[in-house]
Scaffold this active site. Structure first.
Site, PDB file in Angstrom:
ATOM      1  N   ASP A 164      -0.848   6.066  -5.865  1.00 25.63           N
ATOM      2  CA  ASP A 164      -1.862   7.187  -6.250  1.00 25.63           C
ATOM      3  C   ASP A 164      -1.327   8.026  -7.310  1.00 25.63           C
ATOM      4  OD1 ASP A 164      -3.902   6.334  -4.050  1.00 25.63           O
ATOM      5  OD2 ASP A 164      -1.771   6.711  -3.061  1.00 25.63           O
ATOM      6  N   GLU A 202       0.773  -0.754  -4.938  1.00 26.15           N
ATOM      7  CA  GLU A 202      -0.445   0.151  -5.086  1.00 26.15           C
ATOM      8  C   GLU A 202       0.318   1.515  -4.914  1.00 26.15           C
ATOM      9  OE1 GLU A 202      -3.575   2.970  -3.424  1.00 26.15           O
ATOM     10  OE2 GLU A 202      -1.788   2.331  -2.365  1.00 26.15           O
ATOM     11  N   GLU A 221      -4.028   3.914  -8.591  1.00 21.02           N
ATOM     12  CA  GLU A 221      -5.486   4.340  -8.185  1.00 21.02           C
ATOM     13  C   GLU A 221      -5.263   5.730  -8.659  1.00 21.02           C
ATOM     14  OE1 GLU A 221      -7.678   6.096  -4.099  1.00 21.02           O
ATOM     15  OE2 GLU A 221      -6.185   4.533  -3.906  1.00 21.02           O
ATOM     16  N   ASP A 269       0.593  -1.907   4.372  1.00 15.84           N
ATOM     17  CA  ASP A 269       1.557  -1.209   4.737  1.00 15.84           C
ATOM     18  C   ASP A 269       2.978  -1.933   4.801  1.00 15.84           C
ATOM     19  OD1 ASP A 269      -0.165   1.314   4.504  1.00 15.84           O
ATOM     20  OD2 ASP A 269      -0.258   1.258   6.635  1.00 15.84           O
ATOM     21  N   HIS A 273       0.816  -1.115   0.029  1.00 16.34           N
ATOM     22  CA  HIS A 273       0.140  -0.145   0.104  1.00 16.34           C
ATOM     23  C   HIS A 273       0.763   1.053   0.066  1.00 16.34           C
ATOM     24  CE1 HIS A 273      -2.699   2.917   2.152  1.00 16.34           C
ATOM     25  NE2 HIS A 273      -3.383   2.607   1.248  1.00 16.34           N
ATOM     26  N   ARG A 274       0.976   1.935  -1.259  1.00 13.09           N
ATOM     27  CA  ARG A 274       1.864   3.185  -1.279  1.00 13.09           C
ATOM     28  C   ARG A 274       3.179   2.702  -1.159  1.00 13.09           C
ATOM     29  NH1 ARG A 274      -1.889   7.331   2.395  1.00 13.09           N
ATOM     30  NH2 ARG A 274      -3.951   6.492   1.790  1.00 13.09           N
ATOM     31  N   HIS A 326      -0.597  11.056  -3.161  1.00 15.70           N
ATOM     32  CA  HIS A 326      -1.888  10.655  -2.633  1.00 15.70           C
ATOM     33  C   HIS A 326      -2.620  11.734  -2.181  1.00 15.70           C
ATOM     34  CE1 HIS A 326      -4.914   9.758   0.527  1.00 15.70           C
ATOM     35  NE2 HIS A 326      -5.112   8.302   0.169  1.00 15.70           N
ATOM     36  N   LYS A 335      -6.604   9.556  -8.870  1.00 20.45           N
ATOM     37  CA  LYS A 335      -7.504  10.446  -8.052  1.00 20.45           C
ATOM     38  C   LYS A 335      -7.745  11.372  -9.057  1.00 20.45           C
ATOM     39  CE  LYS A 335      -5.931   9.294  -3.924  1.00 20.45           C
ATOM     40  NZ  LYS A 335      -7.135   8.497  -2.882  1.00 20.45           N
TER      41      LYS A 335
END
Length: 255
Positions: free
Chosen positions: A45, A43, A117, A242, A16-17, A58, A119
């Site tokens: 953003d 992943e 992802e 994470d 995650h990130r 993000h 935005k």
């Protein structure tokens, strides 16, 4: 090479990130740590800059994770590259900059899967939209098989599928939203392959109903053994964490 359609192991462990427990989120350092930890996928953003470049970030505003201020979209790429995206995490990461999506694709080159992802950002006159730009870059890097495109803004998911029918897509569900028939209807309408939701909304029957509809289920953000064990019991297809290194160790223990 990783494939979202045919992963070798489940649940898919998605950083995650990046490995954001041990490095500043959405930086090349976090993505490199995730690769080293053996994450199945990463992943991140994406947002557009004032001059139409795709950067990995993000928040809509810069303050939380950089030494800058204001909205990302109000700055050019050159402006953003002058900022530190890592000093907030630890001084040893002070040299980390906000990366571009192209830099991440160069780094990965299919070594792991990638979840982009998208935005949202207001469209301006004569500006090609962020979905079109991401789709073009996915094609440029021949990344169709290892990329999953997702968004809370479901129209982005629909447009991605129309441009790149072979790319896997996912609709993100707000953590406070009830997961009922409407979520499945939205996934069908947008031609999504995944529904991705927060752990508070996860129920075993939701996973079962999704699978009946040939939808995959992703859960965020899984950082504890208890949550991982629940994901296994519920037959979740992908977890977003994470700390990918820890989750990979747990998956190995529980095989």
């Amino acid at each position: 090479m990783f494939s979202w359609k045919q992963p070798q192991t489940r649940p898919i462990i998605v950083a995650h990130r990046g490995a954001s427990a041990v490095a500043p989120e959405n930086t090349l350092a976090a993505f490199s740590r995730a690769i080293d930890a053996g994450a199945d996928a990463i992943e991140l953003d994406v947002r557009l800059t004032r001059d139409g470049e795709i950067v990995v970030f993000h928040d809509s505003h810069l303050q939380r994770t950089t030494n800058g201020r204001g909205k990302v979209e109000e700055h050019s790429l050159a402006d953003l590259r002058r900022l530190s995206a890592g000093a907030w995490f630890h001084r040893s990461f002070s040299s980390e900059m906000i990366p571009t999506l192209e830099e991440v694709l160069e780094l990965l080159r299919g070594r792991t899967g990638l979840n982009i992802e998208i935005k949202t950002i207001p469209l301006r006159r004569n500006r090609i939209g962020i979905v079109e730009r991401c789709s073009s870059m996915i094609q440029q890097y021949h990344a169709e098989s290892y990329v999953l495109v997702s968004s809370f803004h479901h129209q982005h998911v629909n447009l991605t599928k129309r441009i790149l029918p072979v790319v896997m897509t996912g609709i993100l569900i707000h953590p406070l939203k009830h997961i009922g028939r409407s979520a499945f209807q939205a996934a069908h309408k947008e031609k999504a392959d995944f529904i991705i939701l927060g752990g508070g909304a996860l129920r075993k029957n939701v996973v079962g109903k999704a699978h009946e509809r040939r939808l995959e289920v992703g859960e965020f953000t899984v950082n504890t053994r208890r949550r991982f064990e629940r994901a296994l019991r519920y037959n979740v297809d992908a977890i977003f964490t994470d700390d990918p290194g820890r989750m990979i160790r747990l998956r190995s223990e529980m095989k």
